[in-house]
Design a protein around this motif. Structure first.
Motif, PDB file in Angstrom:
ATOM      1  N   ARG A  36       3.348  11.959  -2.764  1.00  0.00           N
ATOM      2  CA  ARG A  36       3.500  11.666  -1.318  1.00  0.00           C
ATOM      3  C   ARG A  36       4.844  12.294  -1.007  1.00  0.00           C
ATOM      4  NH1 ARG A  36       1.431   8.433   2.349  1.00  0.00           N
ATOM      5  NH2 ARG A  36       2.735   7.589   4.015  1.00  0.00           N
ATOM      6  N   GLU A  37       6.058  12.205  -1.684  1.00  0.00           N
ATOM      7  CA  GLU A  37       7.183  12.687  -1.315  1.00  0.00           C
ATOM      8  C   GLU A  37       6.968  14.416  -0.975  1.00  0.00           C
ATOM      9  OE1 GLU A  37       9.615  12.172  -4.585  1.00  0.00           O
ATOM     10  OE2 GLU A  37       9.850   9.942  -4.008  1.00  0.00           O
ATOM     11  N   MET A  38       6.383  14.993  -1.523  1.00  0.00           N
ATOM     12  CA  MET A  38       5.957  16.471  -1.358  1.00  0.00           C
ATOM     13  C   MET A  38       5.214  16.603  -0.147  1.00  0.00           C
ATOM     14  SD  MET A  38       5.238  17.881  -5.133  1.00  0.00           S
ATOM     15  CE  MET A  38       6.682  18.242  -6.331  1.00  0.00           C
ATOM     16  N   LEU A  39       4.119  15.783   0.063  1.00  0.00           N
ATOM     17  CA  LEU A  39       3.449  16.023   1.211  1.00  0.00           C
ATOM     18  C   LEU A  39       4.310  15.502   2.506  1.00  0.00           C
ATOM     19  CD1 LEU A  39       0.613  16.081   2.697  1.00  0.00           C
ATOM     20  CD2 LEU A  39       0.527  13.416   2.718  1.00  0.00           C
ATOM     21  N   THR A  63      -1.336   9.902   6.325  1.00  0.00           N
ATOM     22  CA  THR A  63      -0.085   9.976   7.115  1.00  0.00           C
ATOM     23  C   THR A  63      -0.623   9.910   8.621  1.00  0.00           C
ATOM     24  OG1 THR A  63       0.175  12.329   7.368  1.00  0.00           O
ATOM     25  CG2 THR A  63       1.298  11.051   5.422  1.00  0.00           C
ATOM     26  N   PRO A  64       0.002   9.376   9.587  1.00  0.00           N
ATOM     27  CA  PRO A  64      -0.315   9.337  11.037  1.00  0.00           C
ATOM     28  C   PRO A  64      -0.240  10.623  11.539  1.00  0.00           C
ATOM     29  CG  PRO A  64       1.236   7.320  10.582  1.00  0.00           C
ATOM     30  CD  PRO A  64       1.146   8.249   9.159  1.00  0.00           C
ATOM     31  N   GLN A  65       0.343  11.639  11.008  1.00  0.00           N
ATOM     32  CA  GLN A  65       0.277  13.014  11.540  1.00  0.00           C
ATOM     33  C   GLN A  65      -0.651  13.734  10.746  1.00  0.00           C
ATOM     34  OE1 GLN A  65       2.557  11.357   9.785  1.00  0.00           O
ATOM     35  NE2 GLN A  65       4.686  11.808  10.153  1.00  0.00           N
ATOM     36  N   ARG A  66      -1.532  12.969  10.112  1.00  0.00           N
ATOM     37  CA  ARG A  66      -2.586  13.806   9.210  1.00  0.00           C
ATOM     38  C   ARG A  66      -2.086  15.025   8.523  1.00  0.00           C
ATOM     39  NH1 ARG A  66      -7.832  12.843  13.047  1.00  0.00           N
ATOM     40  NH2 ARG A  66      -7.651  10.626  13.460  1.00  0.00           N
ATOM     41  N   LEU A  67      -1.112  14.914   7.735  1.00  0.00           N
ATOM     42  CA  LEU A  67      -0.576  16.114   7.140  1.00  0.00           C
ATOM     43  C   LEU A  67      -1.794  16.307   5.927  1.00  0.00           C
ATOM     44  CD1 LEU A  67       3.108  15.010   6.667  1.00  0.00           C
ATOM     45  CD2 LEU A  67       2.140  16.682   8.152  1.00  0.00           C
ATOM     46  N   PHE A  84     -10.085   6.625  -1.363  1.00  0.00           N
ATOM     47  CA  PHE A  84      -9.640   6.502   0.179  1.00  0.00           C
ATOM     48  C   PHE A  84      -9.197   7.814   0.597  1.00  0.00           C
ATOM     49  CE2 PHE A  84      -8.618   2.310  -1.930  1.00  0.00           C
ATOM     50  CZ  PHE A  84      -9.588   1.613  -1.055  1.00  0.00           C
ATOM     51  N   LEU A  85      -9.416   9.058  -0.065  1.00  0.00           N
ATOM     52  CA  LEU A  85      -9.193  10.089   0.366  1.00  0.00           C
ATOM     53  C   LEU A  85      -9.172  10.358   1.779  1.00  0.00           C
ATOM     54  CD1 LEU A  85      -7.656  12.918  -1.179  1.00  0.00           C
ATOM     55  CD2 LEU A  85     -10.162  13.682  -1.189  1.00  0.00           C
ATOM     56  N   TYR A  86      -8.257  11.068   2.431  1.00  0.00           N
ATOM     57  CA  TYR A  86      -8.194  11.165   3.775  1.00  0.00           C
ATOM     58  C   TYR A  86      -8.010  12.646   4.140  1.00  0.00           C
ATOM     59  CZ  TYR A  86      -7.917  10.478   9.000  1.00  0.00           C
ATOM     60  OH  TYR A  86      -7.970  10.159  10.069  1.00  0.00           O
ATOM     61  N   GLY A  87      -8.823  13.359   4.067  1.00  0.00           N
ATOM     62  CA  GLY A  87      -8.979  14.795   4.259  1.00  0.00           C
ATOM     63  C   GLY A  87      -8.361  16.054   3.549  1.00  0.00           C
ATOM     64  N   HIS A  88      -7.768  15.595   2.345  1.00  0.00           N
ATOM     65  CA  HIS A  88      -7.091  16.786   1.324  1.00  0.00           C
ATOM     66  C   HIS A  88      -8.218  17.263   0.367  1.00  0.00           C
ATOM     67  CE1 HIS A  88      -3.405  14.759   2.678  1.00  0.00           C
ATOM     68  NE2 HIS A  88      -4.021  13.656   2.287  1.00  0.00           N
ATOM     69  N   LYS A  89      -7.765  18.258  -0.201  1.00  0.00           N
ATOM     70  CA  LYS A  89      -8.581  18.869  -1.074  1.00  0.00           C
ATOM     71  C   LYS A  89      -8.155  18.614  -2.402  1.00  0.00           C
ATOM     72  CE  LYS A  89     -11.191  23.058  -2.475  1.00  0.00           C
ATOM     73  NZ  LYS A  89     -11.426  24.458  -2.440  1.00  0.00           N
ATOM     74  N   ILE A  90      -8.971  18.143  -3.609  1.00  0.00           N
ATOM     75  CA  ILE A  90      -8.599  17.837  -4.829  1.00  0.00           C
ATOM     76  C   ILE A  90      -9.780  18.797  -5.773  1.00  0.00           C
ATOM     77  CG2 ILE A  90      -8.127  16.300  -6.590  1.00  0.00           C
ATOM     78  CD1 ILE A  90      -7.262  14.381  -4.592  1.00  0.00           C
ATOM     79  N   THR A  91      -9.033  19.702  -6.657  1.00  0.00           N
ATOM     80  CA  THR A  91      -9.802  20.475  -7.838  1.00  0.00           C
ATOM     81  C   THR A  91      -9.265  20.035  -9.159  1.00  0.00           C
ATOM     82  OG1 THR A  91     -10.210  22.239  -6.393  1.00  0.00           O
ATOM     83  CG2 THR A  91     -10.480  22.460  -8.625  1.00  0.00           C
ATOM     84  N   VAL A  92     -10.218  19.407  -9.835  1.00  0.00           N
ATOM     85  CA  VAL A  92     -10.006  19.205 -11.194  1.00  0.00           C
ATOM     86  C   VAL A  92     -10.539  20.068 -12.157  1.00  0.00           C
ATOM     87  CG1 VAL A  92     -10.411  17.424 -12.954  1.00  0.00           C
ATOM     88  CG2 VAL A  92     -10.261  16.673 -10.801  1.00  0.00           C
ATOM     89  N   HIS A  93      -9.564  20.784 -12.837  1.00  0.00           N
ATOM     90  CA  HIS A  93      -9.888  21.838 -14.029  1.00  0.00           C
ATOM     91  C   HIS A  93     -10.346  21.094 -15.316  1.00  0.00           C
ATOM     92  CE1 HIS A  93      -8.944  25.335 -11.388  1.00  0.00           C
ATOM     93  NE2 HIS A  93      -7.862  24.532 -10.955  1.00  0.00           N
TER      94      HIS A  93
END
Length: 266
Positions: A36-39, A63-67, A84-93
């Motif tokens: 979250r800090e990095m985002l 985030t309200p800014q939709r980062l 609750f993922l909201y728009g991000h992309k996650i890839t698991v290797h």
């Protein structure tokens, strides 16, 4: 101690910040705090290495800014990945444990292995792609919300109770290894959405609330689109779209959209 680094990377005409996290000594909360800090600091892509059972990765990234952030995970994430993922992309290797995409709202999850139980539980938007198989109660209570229609594509097969109480969305099981669909109690309580199975399934495996039918041209268009997207994410399968689409598919859909009306109506 976790090691972090951050470097700029070009993506088209944009420059995004790329960071790495060594999660080998991080607990669940510490790892998610770092993300979250990095985002919030403007990092656009994070590679997390040495993941071993940390839960809820990607959960607190609204985030309200939709980062937006892209996350690559190397290792095995714990339960409720991308809840609750909201728009991000996650890839698991690698593989993922139970509850992937729990109540997911938007975004994309790619698992380059297999997933555990309750995959896509209450998912209401976004897309999940799993290269191999998945566990019990996949797509439990998956539903559509406003203009969102969740999609789950699995390269293998599932365990029992696939689509239990499913209320909306699209589920596609490709059985690329040709093992056959052995799950039982498919579609128990299903009252919305559609399940596509490559191959066949017996009536004894399916709830009495579900119809089994051949696919039509509209179904074929849906399948062609999502099979293509699946193969783009997993070219290592060695399969072609033409090979998969020339196979037999069946459609599972609910017979009634109000199967419990007699229980709750007065």
């Amino acid at each position: 101690m976790a090691i972090e680094s951050s470097t700029p990377a070009n993506q088209g005409s944009e420059t995004i910040q790329v960071a790495e996290i060594d999660a080998s000594e991080l607990q669940t909360r510490e790892l998610n705090d770092r993300l979250r800090e990095m985002l919030l600091s403007g990092v656009g892509k994070v590679k997390i290495r040495n993941v071993c059972g940390q839960r809820y990765i990607g959960t607190r990234l609204y985030t309200p800014q939709r980062l937006m952030m892209e996350i690559e995970i190397f290792g095995t994430p714990g339960n409720d990945l991308a809840a609750f993922l909201y728009g991000h992309k996650i890839t698991v290797h690698g593989n993922a444990q139970d509850g992937v995409g729990n109540t997911m709202d938007a975004g994309e999850i790619v698992v380059k292995g297999r997933a555990g139980d309750v995959l896509g539980f209450s998912m209401r938007g976004g897309e999940i792609y799993v290269r191999e198989g998945c566990g019990y109660r996949t797509a439990l209570h998956m539903k559509e919300y406003e203009d969102k229609r969740p999609v789950l594509v699995v390269g293998g097969t599932s365990q029992d109770f696939l689509g239990e109480y499913m209320a909306g969305g699209i589920v596609i099981l490709l059985d690329l290894q040709g093992l056959g669909h052995k799950a039982r109690f498919i579609g128990t309580g299903m009252h919305g959405g559609v399940i596509y199975l490559r191959g066949t399934v017996g009536t004894e495996q399916v709830s009495g609330q579900v119809d089994i039918s051949p696919i039509d041209d509209a179904d074929r268009q849906v399948l062609d689109h999502y099979v293509s997207r699946f193969l783009e994410r997993f070219p290592e399968t060695g399969k072609s779209r033409e090979e998969i689409m020339s196979s037999r598919f069946v459609r599972l859909s609910p017979r009634s959209k109000r199967p419990y009306s007699n229980l709750y109506a007065y």
